[in-house]
Each structure stands twice: as C-alpha cells, then as structure tokens.
Design an enzyme around this catalytic site. Structure first.
Site, mmCIF file in Angstrom:
data_model
loop_
_atom_site.group_PDB
_atom_site.id
_atom_site.type_symbol
_atom_site.label_atom_id
_atom_site.label_comp_id
_atom_site.label_asym_id
_atom_site.label_seq_id
_atom_site.Cartn_x
_atom_site.Cartn_y
_atom_site.Cartn_z
ATOM 1 N N SER A 101 42.143 41.456 47.579
ATOM 2 C CA SER A 101 42.062 40.299 47.135
ATOM 3 C C SER A 101 41.463 39.038 47.815
ATOM 4 C CB SER A 101 43.657 39.981 46.239
ATOM 5 O OG SER A 101 43.368 38.903 45.241
ATOM 6 N N ASP A 241 38.096 34.900 43.310
ATOM 7 C CA ASP A 241 38.582 35.517 44.441
ATOM 8 C C ASP A 241 37.838 36.856 44.704
ATOM 9 O OD1 ASP A 241 40.092 37.232 42.911
ATOM 10 O OD2 ASP A 241 41.762 36.966 44.211
ATOM 11 N N ASP A 243 38.767 39.926 44.568
ATOM 12 C CA ASP A 243 38.696 41.028 43.467
ATOM 13 C C ASP A 243 38.639 40.620 42.109
ATOM 14 O OD1 ASP A 243 41.337 40.173 43.542
ATOM 15 O OD2 ASP A 243 42.221 41.874 43.053
ATOM 16 N N ASP A 245 40.392 38.874 40.478
ATOM 17 C CA ASP A 245 41.847 38.520 39.357
ATOM 18 C C ASP A 245 42.210 37.120 39.163
ATOM 19 O OD1 ASP A 245 43.080 38.449 41.721
ATOM 20 O OD2 ASP A 245 44.581 39.875 41.256
#
EC number: 5.4.2.10
Length: 450
Positions: A101, A241, A243, A245
């Site tokens: 992440s 960010d 990833d 999410d």
C-alpha cells in the site's frame, strides 16, 4: 493481530521478512484454506503493485497456489480494489494482492480476499497461521493433471474501468483533473478512466520504475499534488496511494481535502438523494472532531470503529450501511465495491461537484475542522505503548488540561513499527504543544536508537 497477519494482510521488508519462501507457503496454506470446499481446480486471481519485489513474490506465491491444485489467473499490475471487484465479477474462489500500500518500496505485503471480494475474517487468518506454524506440511501434493495452471487475465483492468464508469451519472467534460498515481498500481488505470470520462487530464507520479512507488508522491505526500494543481490550474486533484485503495483530494486553490471531508461531502449528497442507508456513516477514531460536529448539524448519524478499513467494512456489513471510511482516504462505497477504492471515491466526489455545480473548495468549506497534529514515532515494540506508565501519565495530564475541548489518541500502527500520536485541540498552538509533549515521552521511553 496475529503472528503473521496485521490489519491489512502479511507485511514486511521484502526478501528478508517477507521472503519468497514465506510467499510460497502462504500460497499453499492460504490457497488450501480458501478453496478446499470448492471442488476440483478452484480459480484464484493474483495481482501486484509496481514494487521491484512484486514479481519475485508473485512467482513464489503462484508456485504455492499451483502446488495445491489451484488455477491461477494473473492480473498483472492493478489496484487492490480492482482485484476485489474482479474476484466476485469473475466468480473466482479467492484472490491475492501483493502490495504494501502506502509503505516504502522496501516493504511488501500479501493480502487475501474471499470469493465475495471481502478481506478475510480473523478466524480464516488464524487458520492459515496455524498451518504456517505446523512443523510438517501435510497438505495435498497433487501431480499430473491434479496440479494447477497459470494463465493471464490482463483484460481484467478494462472490465474494472468499465464498471467504475457505470457507478456515476455524469461524465467529466469541462473539468481539468490533476492525477497523482504515486508511481503505483493506478498509474495506467487512472489516466484511462478519466480520459474515458471525457476529462482534461494532467498527471504526475505515473511513471513507475519499481523503486519510486510512494517516493515523495501520492496520498501520503499531498503537498506535491497541491503545487501541481496550482501550476496546471486544474479544477481538482486526486492523489492515490501505491495500491490505489486510498485517495486524498486537492481543491482548485491548492487546499488538501482529506478522507473526512470527502466522506462528509458524499454523505451529504447521498442523503439529499435518499441514498444514504439508515442516514448513517461509519468512521474510525481518527476522524476529526469537526467531522462529527458537521454530521450532527446535518442530522446524520455516525458509527465509530477502531482504526483500519477492515473494521469499518465489518461495521458497515453488520449495520447494512453503505458509506464509511477513514481520514487517511480509505473510503468504502459498499453499494459499489467491497473495500476502500481510490478511483471509485475520486469519481464519486467529482460527480458531486458536477451534480451540484459547486467547486470543491465550496463543498469542503461546509465542514470545519479542529486543528489536528499526527506524529509517527518509530519504536522497538509498538504494542507496549498502551501499558507504559509514563506515556499513560502524560496523556492523562494533557486530557485534564483540555477539559473536554480536544482529544488525544496514542496507538500502535497496524502495518508498521510505529506509534502514532494524534492530538486535536481548540488552537493550533495548543495542538502542537500537546502533541510534542506526549511525543517526547514516547520517544524517551520507546524510540529506536538510530
């Protein structure tokens, strides 16, 4: 949190803590737990972000999955919420995302989703951990046609983009949108999505090289996008960010619009449309006091959870609520996806702008925030912060001085070796002083010696 699983899967420094050997075993044990009742050749989707360690861990993980007879569909680089959506859309038995992440490039992580597209329950993670710690691996080892297979499903990205477009009623013609993709998983997705929605696009942080993910860009560095928005004279900016999410927005005058304000704006709009389930929004203890004050003024109810989007989702499912999230930019629109989704949240926000005809600065100004300061302190053992007597003493002293006009939250991070100190008070000066006083004690008692 367990021995391996934190609040968002298994994480660690790639190739030293999160090794290929561990990834292989996670593939075997995790794949077995999630697919043992499916029958022959269950199907599992596997994806990753842009980290240099991603392909190494992907190869090991897939080997583990195939070794217990699982058919793997490789998605390549795609966002975590893209994986969650495709899991259910493709009728997969489970899916796995390889990402850490917003963490630095040296870290990586492995998180699983069930066939419903939701993250695993604590019980499922505990069962996988028990298998990981078993002295002897006694899981099935099929051969010949009993082994799994590997195929590519790169067209899944387009299917996800097409789905996102169907969640809003407007295109974005006439809007200039600045995008910061954090050199991560949204780098190709975001520009494609917003171009399809007929927006004028300027992008940054969209040239991943395996090493530059989250490096001075993305939702944890919104100041970079703020300058970019002003330079490009954009109407709005969206910072994702690594990833994908999370999202943090920037208004047309360069002000940061965090997850609290995005949730507030969307909650108000959904309620006006009669679409906010039970007139309630779910948030975490990190949300600003001004967020709750604003909700009360709108007569919107709130449910508060521990920090972590998984806890927000759990509360949403239990109460049948359809909007929730975190100040950090994890925002869940449960009518549309099962997890925080930066792209989805971004287009929902701009959809409100277009539907109301208001600039983002106007919409965001309807929620007044208390001054807030967050300090992250790297420590040797984050889990002992709650029982350290000196830390407890200084927190009590500060809370007494606040006399109810502010709050303190000191907690271990769920994903990094950090203690987070968050303070809100009536003035910026008081907020800074209280935060530094508490942080100084945490550093003295617990910080690593660099």
């Amino acid at each position: 949190m367990g021995k391996y699983f934190g609040t968002d899967g298994v994480r660690g420094v790639a190739n030293s803590e999160l090794t290929p050997e561990l990834a292989f075993r996670l593939g075997r044990m995790g794949g077995y737990v999630l697919t043992r009742h499916v029958g022959e050749h269950p199907r599992v989707l596997v994806a990753r972000d842009t980290r240099i360690s991603g392909e190494m861990l992907e190869s090991a993980l897939i080997a583990g999955l195939v070794s217990v007879g699982i058919e793997v569909m490789r998605l390549g680089v795609i966002s975590t919420p893209g994986v969650a959506y495709l899991t259910k859309a493709q009728g997969a038995s489970a899916s796995v995302m390889i990402s850490a992440s917003h963490n630095p490039v040296d870290d990586n992580g492995i998180k699983f989703f069930g066939s419903d597209g939701f993250k695993l329950s604590d019980d499922q993670e505990e069962e996988i951990e028990q298998l990981l710690d078993t002295a002897e691996d006694t899981l099935p080892r099929p051969s010949g046609e009993g082994l799994g297979t590997v195929s590519d499903y790169f067209e899944g990205k387009q299917k996800y983009i097409q789905y996102l477009k169907q969640t809003i009623e407007n295109d974005f013609n006439g809007y200039h949108i600045a995008l910061d993709c954090a050199n991560g998983a949204t780098s190709g997705l975001a520009t494609h999505l917003f171009a399809d929605l007929d927006a004028d696009i300027s992008s940054m942080g969209a040239s991943p090289n395996g090493l530059n993910i989250n490096d001075g860009v993305g939702s944890t560095h919104p100041e970079a996008l703020a300058a970019f928005v002003l330079d490009k004279k954009a109407d709005v900016g969206l910072a994702f960010d690594g990833d994908g999410d999370r999202v943090i927005a920037i208004d047309e005058i360069g002000q940061i619009v965090d997850g609290d304000k995005i949730m507030f704006i969307c909650a108000k709009y959904l309620r006006e449309q009669g679409l906010l389930n039970s007139n309630t929004i779910v948030s975490t203890v990190m949300s600003n006091l001004g967020f709750y004050k604003g909700l009360r003024e709108l007569e919107i109810e709130d449910v508060q959870t521990a920090v972590g989007d998984r806890y927000v989702v759990e509360a949403m499912r239990e109460g049948n609520y359809n909007l929730g999230g975190e100040q950090s930019g994890h925002i869940i629109f449960l009518d549309h996806n099962t997890t925080g989704d930066g792209l989805l949240s971004g287009i929902q926000l701009i959809n409100v702008m277009k539907a109301t005809g208001k600039k983002l600065s106007e919409l965001a100004s309807e929620m007044k925030t208390f001054p807030q300061k967050l300090e992250n302190i790297r420590v040797s053992d984050k889990n002992h912060v709650t029982d350290n007597p000196k830390v407890s003493k200084v927190i009590s002293e500060v809370e007494a001085e606040m006399a109810g006009n502010g709050r303190v939250l000191v907690r271990p991070s769920g994903t990094e070796p950090l203690v987070r100190v968050m303070v809100e008070a009536a003035t910026k000066e008081a907020t800074d002083e209280y935060c530094e006083r508490i942080s100084a004690v945490v550093r003295s008692e617990m910080a690593l010696n660099d």
